[in-house]
Design an enzyme around this catalytic site. Structure first.
Site, PDB file in Angstrom:
ATOM      1  N   ASP A   1       2.233   0.270  -4.003  1.00 17.96           N
ATOM      2  CA  ASP A   1       1.978   1.710  -4.045  1.00 17.96           C
ATOM      3  C   ASP A   1       2.417   2.317  -5.370  1.00 17.96           C
ATOM      4  O   ASP A   1       3.387   1.885  -5.980  1.00 17.96           O
ATOM      5  CB  ASP A   1       2.708   2.396  -2.887  1.00 17.96           C
TER       6      ASP A   1
ATOM      7  N   GLU B   1      -4.610   6.109   8.742  1.00 18.52           N
ATOM      8  CA  GLU B   1      -3.623   5.088   8.393  1.00 18.52           C
ATOM      9  C   GLU B   1      -2.273   5.781   8.322  1.00 18.52           C
ATOM     10  O   GLU B   1      -2.093   6.720   7.538  1.00 18.52           O
ATOM     11  CB  GLU B   1      -3.945   4.454   7.037  1.00 18.52           C
TER      12      GLU B   1
END
Length: 262
Positions: A61, A50
């Site tokens: 995040d 990824e």
């Protein structure tokens, strides 16, 4: 293009192991350093990569990947440079599946059609757009599927039985199962709870399921590898790269790869 993902999961199944999915942020700490790491991850045992598209407001995040995005943007990383990185990777690696992960805003600004066409031409296999839920599939989904790009969806502990079919409806490539509520790189999931959730999903879908969030060590990865199709590790790798450089990131990757065997 999506055949790379299918082929890789089939290879892992034949070898009775989970797939190791590694996340790095494009352009962190700089273009050349992240490209070098990207090119070496498969040799260290990464099955699927990824590649994060840095964005100024990565709300899903945790602090580690937020900081990586800031470093990348400060060093001049752009969507165009991220696609250049994919092309450079594909010049020497035609087999490792590569998924672009990030947020919709930079894609919208780039132009969705132009972005999808260039991503496909560069050799991207799938997209995981964190803030583009299944309910907004029409933003990218039809165009992506026409090009053979997988639209990877996310499910979490809060995805109830009523919503799960919508998440699965247009999902392809694999399903990313978020092992715990919150942001990336923080906390640790209860393996029994995750195992039960995966069993419930498998009653409705044959998609491979990769588990991520909170996986930092080979020991944690091994626990998920027993039941998940794949295990995603991101924050720990980003942190290893930041603190110990390429050698530390590749050493961690090798350790995680060794934990995938069932």
């Amino acid at each position: 293009m999506s055949n790379r993902l299918q082929q890789r999961f089939a290879e892992c199944a034949e070898q009775n192991r989970a797939a190791l999915v590694t996340y790095i942020c494009a352009g962190d700490p700089g273009y050349d350093a992240s490209l070098s790491l990207l090119q070496q991850l498969p040799g260290a045992g990464a099955d699927i990569i990824e590649l994060g598209m840095p964005f100024s407001d990565p709300m899903a995040d945790g602090p580690t990947i937020q900081a990586a995005a800031v470093r990348a943007l400060d060093n001049g990383q752009t969507q165009r440079k991220t696609l250049e990185m994919v092309r450079a990777f594909r010049a020497t690696d035609q087999t490792t599946p590569l998924v672009l992960m990030g947020y919709y805003n930079p894609i919208h600004r780039y132009g969705a059609e132009a972005f999808l066409n260039e991503a496909h031409a560069a050799g991207v296999d799938g997209l995981l757009i964190v803030d583009l839920p299944a309910e907004h599939d029409n933003e990218l989904g039809p165009m992506a599927r026409d090009l053979g790009l997988d639209m990877i969806r996310m499910a979490s502990p809060t995805t109830d039985a009523k919503r799960l079919p919508r998440v699965l409806a247009n999902a392809s490539g694999f399903l990313y199962y978020v092992s715990l509520n919150g942001v990336t790189g923080v906390g640790q999931a209860d393996n029994a709870v995750v195992d039960a959730a995966l069993a419930a999903i498998r009653q409705q879908s044959n998609l491979p399921i990769c588990v991520g969030f909170g996986v930092r060590t080979p020991e944690q990865a091994a626990a998920f590898a027993r039941t998940a199709t794949g295990v995603v590790v991101g924050s720990a790798l980003v942190e290893a790269m930041f603190k110990g450089g390429e050698a530390a990131a590749l050493e961690l990757t090798r350790g995680l790869a060794g934990a995938m065997q069932r």
